[in-house]
Design an enzyme around this catalytic site. Sequence first.
Site, PDB file in Angstrom:
ATOM      1  N   THR A 212      -0.095   1.704   6.961  1.00  0.00           N
ATOM      2  CA  THR A 212      -0.063   0.506   6.125  1.00  0.00           C
ATOM      3  C   THR A 212       0.110  -0.736   6.990  1.00  0.00           C
ATOM      4  O   THR A 212       0.784  -0.692   8.008  1.00  0.00           O
ATOM      5  CB  THR A 212       1.075   0.588   5.076  1.00  0.00           C
ATOM      6  OG1 THR A 212       1.191  -0.686   4.426  1.00  0.00           O
ATOM      7  CG2 THR A 212       2.414   0.936   5.701  1.00  0.00           C
ATOM      8  N   GLY A 213      -0.508  -1.820   6.549  1.00  0.00           N
ATOM      9  CA  GLY A 213      -0.451  -3.062   7.309  1.00  0.00           C
ATOM     10  C   GLY A 213      -1.808  -3.740   7.216  1.00  0.00           C
ATOM     11  O   GLY A 213      -2.604  -3.420   6.328  1.00  0.00           O
TER      12      GLY A 213
ATOM     13  N   VAL B 124     -13.571  -3.728   2.558  1.00  0.00           N
ATOM     14  CA  VAL B 124     -12.968  -2.393   2.524  1.00  0.00           C
ATOM     15  C   VAL B 124     -12.041  -2.296   3.730  1.00  0.00           C
ATOM     16  O   VAL B 124     -12.412  -2.702   4.835  1.00  0.00           O
ATOM     17  CB  VAL B 124     -14.055  -1.296   2.574  1.00  0.00           C
ATOM     18  CG1 VAL B 124     -13.428   0.084   2.736  1.00  0.00           C
ATOM     19  CG2 VAL B 124     -14.908  -1.331   1.301  1.00  0.00           C
ATOM     20  N   GLY B 125     -10.841  -1.772   3.516  1.00  0.00           N
ATOM     21  CA  GLY B 125      -9.861  -1.694   4.603  1.00  0.00           C
ATOM     22  C   GLY B 125      -9.659  -0.278   5.121  1.00  0.00           C
ATOM     23  O   GLY B 125     -10.385   0.652   4.772  1.00  0.00           O
TER      24      GLY B 125
ATOM     25  N   THR C  47       0.823  -1.222   0.000  1.00  0.00           N
ATOM     26  CA  THR C  47       0.000   0.000   0.000  1.00  0.00           C
ATOM     27  C   THR C  47       0.853   1.267   0.000  1.00  0.00           C
ATOM     28  O   THR C  47       1.953   1.256   0.544  1.00  0.00           O
ATOM     29  CB  THR C  47      -0.883  -0.055   1.262  1.00  0.00           C
ATOM     30  OG1 THR C  47      -1.894  -1.018   1.039  1.00  0.00           O
ATOM     31  CG2 THR C  47      -1.520   1.274   1.607  1.00  0.00           C
TER      32      THR C  47
HETATM   33  N1  ASP Z   1      -3.805  -1.458   4.911  1.00  0.00           N
HETATM   34  C1  ASP Z   1      -4.106  -2.074   3.658  1.00  0.00           C
HETATM   35  C2  ASP Z   1      -5.400  -2.819   3.780  1.00  0.00           C
HETATM   36  O1  ASP Z   1      -5.626  -3.477   4.781  1.00  0.00           O
HETATM   37  C3  ASP Z   1      -3.067  -3.010   3.181  1.00  0.00           C
HETATM   38  C4  ASP Z   1      -1.649  -2.537   3.315  1.00  0.00           C
HETATM   39  O2  ASP Z   1      -1.360  -1.556   3.951  1.00  0.00           O
HETATM   40  O3  ASP Z   1      -0.773  -3.157   2.780  1.00  0.00           O
HETATM   41  O4  ASP Z   1      -6.162  -2.814   2.855  1.00  0.00           O
END
Ligand code: ASP
Length: 321
Positions: free
Chosen positions: A232-233, A211-212, A182
């Site tokens: 991010t994560g 949805v994140g 991300t």
């Molecule tokens: N935070 C993003 C999600 O959960 C993914 C990521 O940060 O890599 O959609």
Amino acid sequence: MPTPVVVVHGGVRVSAPRREDPAADEEAVNKLRWIAQSAYRAMEAGGSALDAVELAVRLMEDDPRFNAGYGSALNLLGEVEVDASIMDGYRMRAGAVGGVKGVRHAVSLARAIMERTPHVLLVGEGARDFARKLGLGGNEDLVYETRVEYRRRMLEALKSGRGPERLKSLLDLLPLYGVADTVGAVAVDSEGRLAAATSTGGLTLKLPGRVGDSAIIGAGTYASRAAACSGTGIGEAAMLVLGAYRVVKEVEEGKSPQEAVEDVLLEIHKTTGYAFGFISVGADGGIGVAQTGYGLFWAASGGGWVDGGVKKERPKGLLVT
Ligand code: ASP
């Protein structure tokens, strides 16, 4: 006079990579440095912090090594559904999109929602129609071959029983086979205005419609007149604790951006067990970069300087079980 600064991230690795590829990591970091500098120059040329974060995220959405726009992660059905958000901390307004298909520059769609509608968040087909009406895409092919291969390998692992059965552990499966993930950006401009933006294809093999945090103001993105933050994560973790909002609040209460990102990451880890990463910038130009995983790809640029790397140290006090 505030010192303008841009900080960008290209994602955190939430689990150990199968094999290290220092050359690929360096290339990704060099690209991030260039993007941070480009966004900084856009502010020097008269753009606002909001323009800078939008530009930085667009440049990362164009690069398939990052999980956003073209080259996004694929869901369980092999489709791309993107999430993005943007926040103008000076004017306290925000826009976001969730689970939208066919839009390469979801960050610009999020900005259009902020500036051209009374709403904050549009999802799915409604968001896609809105993009089509504004000429912001809606039918773009975002599938990148390498992601097809990742998804195939992950599905195979699941089918052969090496993968987890439950969604919670499925998320743990994510070794982030790519160089990075991300994307996000935070900036403060010469007038002290702060902005933040985040964009993603989300988690590989996510359920269609998931949805994140990158679409949720307060979870993956937040900005005020004191600070801006992008994360991010595993998004569910940041959604449960409203991570980005809490980083900004801690800066408002007197912590430095670095102290704030570390504090909230420790809290996320304690309450959810998940690795996460944040970047942050304060109104005085101070920056925060921290992660609790296996490396956060980041870069920053201010007047005459550029910095960046893969941050691997974790905050002191992290209890890894
Ligand atoms: N935070 C993003 C999600 O959960 C993914 C990521 O940060 O890599 O959609």
